[in-house]
Structure formats: C-alpha cells, structure tokens
Motif scaffolding. Structure first.
Motif, PDB file in Angstrom:
ATOM      1  N   SER A 113       0.648   4.164  -2.696  1.00  0.00           N
ATOM      2  CA  SER A 113       0.217   5.796  -2.289  1.00  0.00           C
ATOM      3  C   SER A 113       1.072   6.787  -2.799  1.00  0.00           C
ATOM      4  CB  SER A 113       0.361   5.745  -0.728  1.00  0.00           C
ATOM      5  OG  SER A 113       1.727   5.725  -0.532  1.00  0.00           O
ATOM      6  N   LEU A 114       2.320   6.144  -3.426  1.00  0.00           N
ATOM      7  CA  LEU A 114       3.334   6.908  -4.012  1.00  0.00           C
ATOM      8  C   LEU A 114       3.187   7.010  -5.404  1.00  0.00           C
ATOM      9  CD1 LEU A 114       6.730   5.915  -1.950  1.00  0.00           C
ATOM     10  CD2 LEU A 114       5.244   8.177  -1.682  1.00  0.00           C
ATOM     11  N   PHE A 115       3.000   5.958  -6.092  1.00  0.00           N
ATOM     12  CA  PHE A 115       2.874   5.683  -7.529  1.00  0.00           C
ATOM     13  C   PHE A 115       1.432   5.434  -8.255  1.00  0.00           C
ATOM     14  CE2 PHE A 115       7.118   4.216  -5.966  1.00  0.00           C
ATOM     15  CZ  PHE A 115       7.940   5.416  -6.259  1.00  0.00           C
ATOM     16  N   ALA A 121      -4.316   5.820  -5.319  1.00  0.00           N
ATOM     17  CA  ALA A 121      -3.073   6.532  -4.052  1.00  0.00           C
ATOM     18  C   ALA A 121      -4.017   6.783  -2.947  1.00  0.00           C
ATOM     19  CB  ALA A 121      -2.666   7.518  -4.859  1.00  0.00           C
ATOM     20  N   GLN A 122      -5.242   7.395  -2.992  1.00  0.00           N
ATOM     21  CA  GLN A 122      -5.943   7.845  -1.877  1.00  0.00           C
ATOM     22  C   GLN A 122      -6.320   6.574  -1.351  1.00  0.00           C
ATOM     23  OE1 GLN A 122      -6.336  10.881  -0.580  1.00  0.00           O
ATOM     24  NE2 GLN A 122      -7.244   9.916   1.075  1.00  0.00           N
ATOM     25  N   TYR A 155       0.756  -1.089   0.107  1.00  0.00           N
ATOM     26  CA  TYR A 155       0.128  -0.046   0.065  1.00  0.00           C
ATOM     27  C   TYR A 155       0.799   1.423  -0.135  1.00  0.00           C
ATOM     28  CZ  TYR A 155      -4.341  -2.587   0.772  1.00  0.00           C
ATOM     29  OH  TYR A 155      -5.390  -3.487   0.480  1.00  0.00           O
ATOM     30  N   TYR A 156       2.140   1.167   0.541  1.00  0.00           N
ATOM     31  CA  TYR A 156       2.820   2.373   0.720  1.00  0.00           C
ATOM     32  C   TYR A 156       3.636   2.639  -0.755  1.00  0.00           C
ATOM     33  CZ  TYR A 156       6.993   5.274   1.680  1.00  0.00           C
ATOM     34  OH  TYR A 156       7.951   6.203   1.202  1.00  0.00           O
ATOM     35  N   PHE A 157       3.888   1.640  -1.416  1.00  0.00           N
ATOM     36  CA  PHE A 157       4.184   1.982  -2.669  1.00  0.00           C
ATOM     37  C   PHE A 157       3.026   2.474  -3.922  1.00  0.00           C
ATOM     38  CE2 PHE A 157       8.035  -1.111  -2.293  1.00  0.00           C
ATOM     39  CZ  PHE A 157       8.976   0.103  -2.127  1.00  0.00           C
ATOM     40  N   LYS A 188      -1.078   6.642  -9.127  1.00  0.00           N
ATOM     41  CA  LYS A 188      -2.206   7.723  -9.779  1.00  0.00           C
ATOM     42  C   LYS A 188      -2.154   7.424 -11.203  1.00  0.00           C
ATOM     43  CE  LYS A 188      -0.871  11.675  -7.121  1.00  0.00           C
ATOM     44  NZ  LYS A 188      -0.512  13.170  -7.079  1.00  0.00           N
ATOM     45  N   SER A 216       7.117  -4.082  -4.773  1.00  0.00           N
ATOM     46  CA  SER A 216       6.555  -4.637  -3.389  1.00  0.00           C
ATOM     47  C   SER A 216       7.201  -6.164  -3.466  1.00  0.00           C
ATOM     48  CB  SER A 216       5.029  -4.805  -3.218  1.00  0.00           C
ATOM     49  OG  SER A 216       4.704  -3.392  -3.109  1.00  0.00           O
ATOM     50  N   SER A 245       4.199  -0.470  -8.586  1.00  0.00           N
ATOM     51  CA  SER A 245       4.298  -0.751  -7.147  1.00  0.00           C
ATOM     52  C   SER A 245       4.125  -2.057  -6.657  1.00  0.00           C
ATOM     53  CB  SER A 245       3.060  -0.086  -6.570  1.00  0.00           C
ATOM     54  OG  SER A 245       3.211   1.472  -6.865  1.00  0.00           O
ATOM     55  N   LYS A 297      -3.575   5.243   0.990  1.00  0.00           N
ATOM     56  CA  LYS A 297      -3.400   6.121   2.086  1.00  0.00           C
ATOM     57  C   LYS A 297      -4.606   5.659   3.085  1.00  0.00           C
ATOM     58  CE  LYS A 297      -1.198   9.690  -0.612  1.00  0.00           C
ATOM     59  NZ  LYS A 297      -1.434  11.127  -1.013  1.00  0.00           N
TER      60      LYS A 297
END
Length: 489
Positions: free
Chosen positions: A122-124, A262-263, A118-120, A126, A138, A134, A266
């Motif tokens: 949230s960054l990439f 991404a949202q 989920y972190y990756f 979009k 991972s 992502s 997050k």
C-alpha cells in the motif's frame, strides 16, 4: 503404494547399497578407525536417502538413531550407545529452531504476516518494482522469527504476491505471466535466500552451521544471534536492494506502472479490519524476541541480564500460550517444528561423532592436501573451497543434507590452508543460504513458487545462477569490508 507410505524402494536401495559398499568393500584408509569408517558408511547412506527422498527426513532420522545405537560405533556398551544416539536432543540450538517454528505459527494464525505484506504494498506499490521491494521488505521483517523459510516465502508472502499478480490478470494458465507475475514470483523467491542468510533464526539449518563451526574451532568461534545478525546486516541489505534491480533487468515485466496495486492492498487491509488482539500481542512478542536475541538488556545493564537465545524462544512461546494467541493444540499441530527437532537431532548427532572419531579431520586433511599443491595461497584456496561448496548444491535437494555432508570438512580445510577463521566462517555461513538460489528443488520454498508456473525451468535456472554470483560477490566484497570494520578478522 510407495507414495502413500512415503517409501521409495529405488532411492532406498541405492542408499543402502552405498552404505554397504563403504562399510564392507572400500578399505578403511590409513589414519581412520573402523568405527569412524562405519559411521561414515551409515552417514553417506542417510544423506543419499535424504537426497533421493527415499522416506520423509524424520523417518530416516529415526532409522539413523536406531543404527547408531544398534551398531555401537560410538560406544561398546549398548546403554552408552543409545545415550550417544539420543544425545543431540539436549542441544539448545535444535530447540531454538523448533520452538521458533512454533512461534511463527502465530504469524500465520493471526494474519499478521499478510497484513505486513499488504501494508508495504500500500505504501510502495505504485510501480512494479515498488511491489518487488515491498515483498522483499516483508520477507526481511518476518525472517527473524520464521525459521521455516518455506512457510515465510511460500506460505505467507507467496499468496500475497499471487493476489497482486491476479489483480493485473497475470496468470500462467492464460499465458499472461510475463505481465507482472514472472518478475514478482522471482523477487518473492530470491528474497528468501538473502533473508535466510541474515539471521540464525531465519532458516532451520543455520544453527547447524553454528554448531559445525564451533566444533571445528573448539568453540573459539561460537556465533551468537546478535553477532550473526550484525555481521550479515550490511551485505544482506545491499543484496536485498540490488536483487529486484537485477531481476528487473533480466526479466522486465510488461507492466511497469501499477497504481491500482496500492489501492488493491488498501482494500485487502480494509477487509482485515483493525489489528485484532492476537496481532497486537504477536507484534509485541515479536519485539521482545528481537530485543532479547539482539542482547540489548546485556548491553544496557550488563552481562548478568543476558538471556540465552533458546531461553528467549521459550519465553516467546510461553507468552503466546499464556495469552491464548496459540493453544497447545496449535503447537501439537505444528508438525514441521517436531519434524525439525527430530531430523536435526539425528544429523547433528552423526556429524558430532564423525568429528569426535576423527573422520572430519582426516577428510579435511585430504582436501587440504589436494589444494595445497596448487600454490594458490589462502585467498585462492578459500575461494576454490567456497565455490566448490556452494555450487555442489546443484546435486542436493536439501540444504540440511548439503551442510551436514560438506561444511565441516570444507571449513576445516580452509582453516588448515590459512583462512582467517571468522572471515571464512561468515562466508561459508552466507554461502549455505545463497546456494538456495540455484535450482527449483534447492529448498522447500522453491517448488512452491516454481510450481505456480510463472517461470519456465530455463528462466528459473538462469535467474538462480545470476543471483548466486551477485549475492556471493556482495557478501564477499561488501561483507568482507564490513567484517573488517567490525574487527572480525
């Protein structure tokens, strides 16, 4: 009844029939001892039973150990025969993978794996392709400490992928899988064979490859964790970069822009809250394992500070137990680890004695003789062996069975035909993971992701063949140049 007992009579009958046919009907070839031929008969029977899934592989391994001990094909005295049958349980490579699987339970238990995914995103996340990268990142991050590629791709990454697809209402049951789910499922899967090729500890059969290559070269080539990781780094990264692009071209998703993903990621991270104690300890141990496996203390302070790869795995597991991140009950419940130690020991034992009794040398000589008269030179001969080895995986539902049955003879034949030992070893090692791309039964991860229904069988096989070609070219061309730079050949 067969399903409940895990026993399938027809595949079992075929396996027994093949073993008896080789043992009693097929004449022992010139240059082969009866003991070697009889062990081959049992070996073929066991491999056929694994392919046909006559019984769970661990159960079949117990039968194999019993047969080797009972028939005395390796030693005349019963006491020596049982010692031979159990000899591979002392093999450090086997325990490296078994213990590493136990360690990987901590990634699942603490939730660290899902957090990374989920972190990756949230960054990439979009764009759809960004989500794909992502998932691949991972996979790459988890691969060094997750020897069960099924747990990594199917148990950790796949639920994250499905959650993202569902957030865009991409559901096979609704007929909307083409929106985003098909593409993400394929990226989810095809990350798995590439990362499996990049580290010895990324999939259970890799140490088997190391063992077979060492025996074929009388330990002249013994791939360490660091050597393997460095060798596969550049071609592996190139394959991971190219793979989402290739799949995007073959099966473009209907939804290209995914600002909500991404949202969504997050929000999932917010639900998890701050990193808990278990995650922090798991992450720290993760770092310790990578430092020791890469041989960094030995590089800085000298060879006296080198730590064996299996010892490193035991350090990691001990730290998880001492810190309470894992309990002994957790370790006992990690059935796949104990199962892997069992079947690994049985198959390595049989392969070892086939080599000691001269069967592998004989079979590689047959292969060499069949190819040498074509006049291809070592390059053409090696290419033919690699292609035959890799695409034979259409007939296998187990990478372990495939590697055990074919790698030793094919590698030895390549050496006899003049292939540079280290170059050919690395190409065959890479092919042993790349072949997982081919079918929906190629490895444990494939039925998990294929079974989610995001692709048809034809789509899966088409993507698998294309990616097998792309990956093989990357590892041969980019890998070959990289290994030349490193001085490996």
């Amino acid at each position: 009844m067969s399903d409940k007992l895990g026993f399938k009579p027809l595949p079992a009958a075929i396996a027994v029939g093949l073993a008896l046919l080789i043992w009693f009907v097929v004449p022992v070839p010139e240059g082969v001892t009866p003991q070697a031929w009889h062990l081959l008969a049992m070996f073929v029977g066991v491999i056929a039973a694994i392919i046909g899934k006559a019984m769970p592989i661990g159960a079949l391994s117990m039968v194999a150990i019993m047969l080797v001990a009972l028939t005395g094909v390796t030693a005349e005295k019963p006491a020596d025969a049982i010692k031979d049958a159990l000899s591979s349980f002392a093999n450090p490579l086997i325990w490296l993978i078994g213990v590493a699987i136990m360690i990987s339970r901590g990634i699942l238990k603490t939730g660290l794996g899902a957090r990374i995914g989920y972190y990756f995103i949230s960054l990439f996340g979009k764009k759809t392709m960004g989500i794909g990268y992502s998932l691949a990142l991972s996979e790459l991050l988890l691969a060094p400490v997750t020897p069960s590629n099924t747990a990594r791709g199917g148990g950790i990454i796949h639920p994250v992928m499905k959650a993202i697809a569902s957030s865009y209402d991409s559901d096979p049951e609704k007929g909307t899988q083409a929106r985003i789910g098909k593409y993400l499922a394929l990226v989810n899967y095809h990350s798995n064979p590439i990362t499996s090729a990049m580290f010895i500890t990324a999939t259970a059969p890799n140490p088997l490859v190391v063992d077979i290559i060492a025996k074929a070269t009388n330990s002249d080539i013994h791939l360490s964790w660091g050597t393997w990781a460095l060798a596969m780094l550049l071609p592996g990264l190139a394959a991971l970069v190219l793979m989402p692009l290739v799949l995007y071209f073959i099966y473009p998703p209907e939804i290209k822009e995914t600002p909500n993903a991404a949202q969504f990621a997050k929000e999932k991270l917010a639900e998890q809250g701050p990193m808990n104690r278990g995650e922090k300890i798991m992450l720290a141990i993760f770092a310790v394992l990578l430092i020791l496996w890469a041989g960094i203390p030995a590089m800085i302070f000298g060879k006296a500070f080198a730590v064996d790869a299996t010892t490193t795995a035991f350090i990691g597991l001990s730290l998880l137990l001492l810190s309470g991140v894992l309990t002994w009950d957790d370790v006992l419940k990690e059935k796949s680890a104990w199962d892997t130690v069992t079947w690994f020991a049985a198959l390595v034992m049989m392969a070892t004695f086939l080599n000691k009794l001269g069967l592998i040398t004989w079979f590689s000589g047959v292969l060499e003789g069949g190819i040498a008269h074509l006049g291809l030179g070592w390059v053409g001969a090696s290419a033919l062996l690699v292609l035959a080895y890799m695409y034979a995986h259409y007939m296998f539902a187990s990478t372990t069975a495939h590697i055990t049955a074919m790698l030793g003879a094919f590698y030895a034949a390549g050496l006899s035909l003049g292939a540079p030992p280290m170059l050919f070893a690395l190409i065959m090692a890479a092919a042993s993971s790349i072949m997982m791309t081919l079918t929906h039964y190629a490895t444990g991860t494939s039925p998990v992701i294929f079974g989610s229904g995001y692709t048809t069988l034809a789509e899966w096989w088409k993507a698998g063949f294309v990616m097998s070609v792309v990956n093989l070219l990357i590892f041969v061309v980019i890998g070959g140049i990289w290994w030349k730079v490193l001085g490996y050949w």
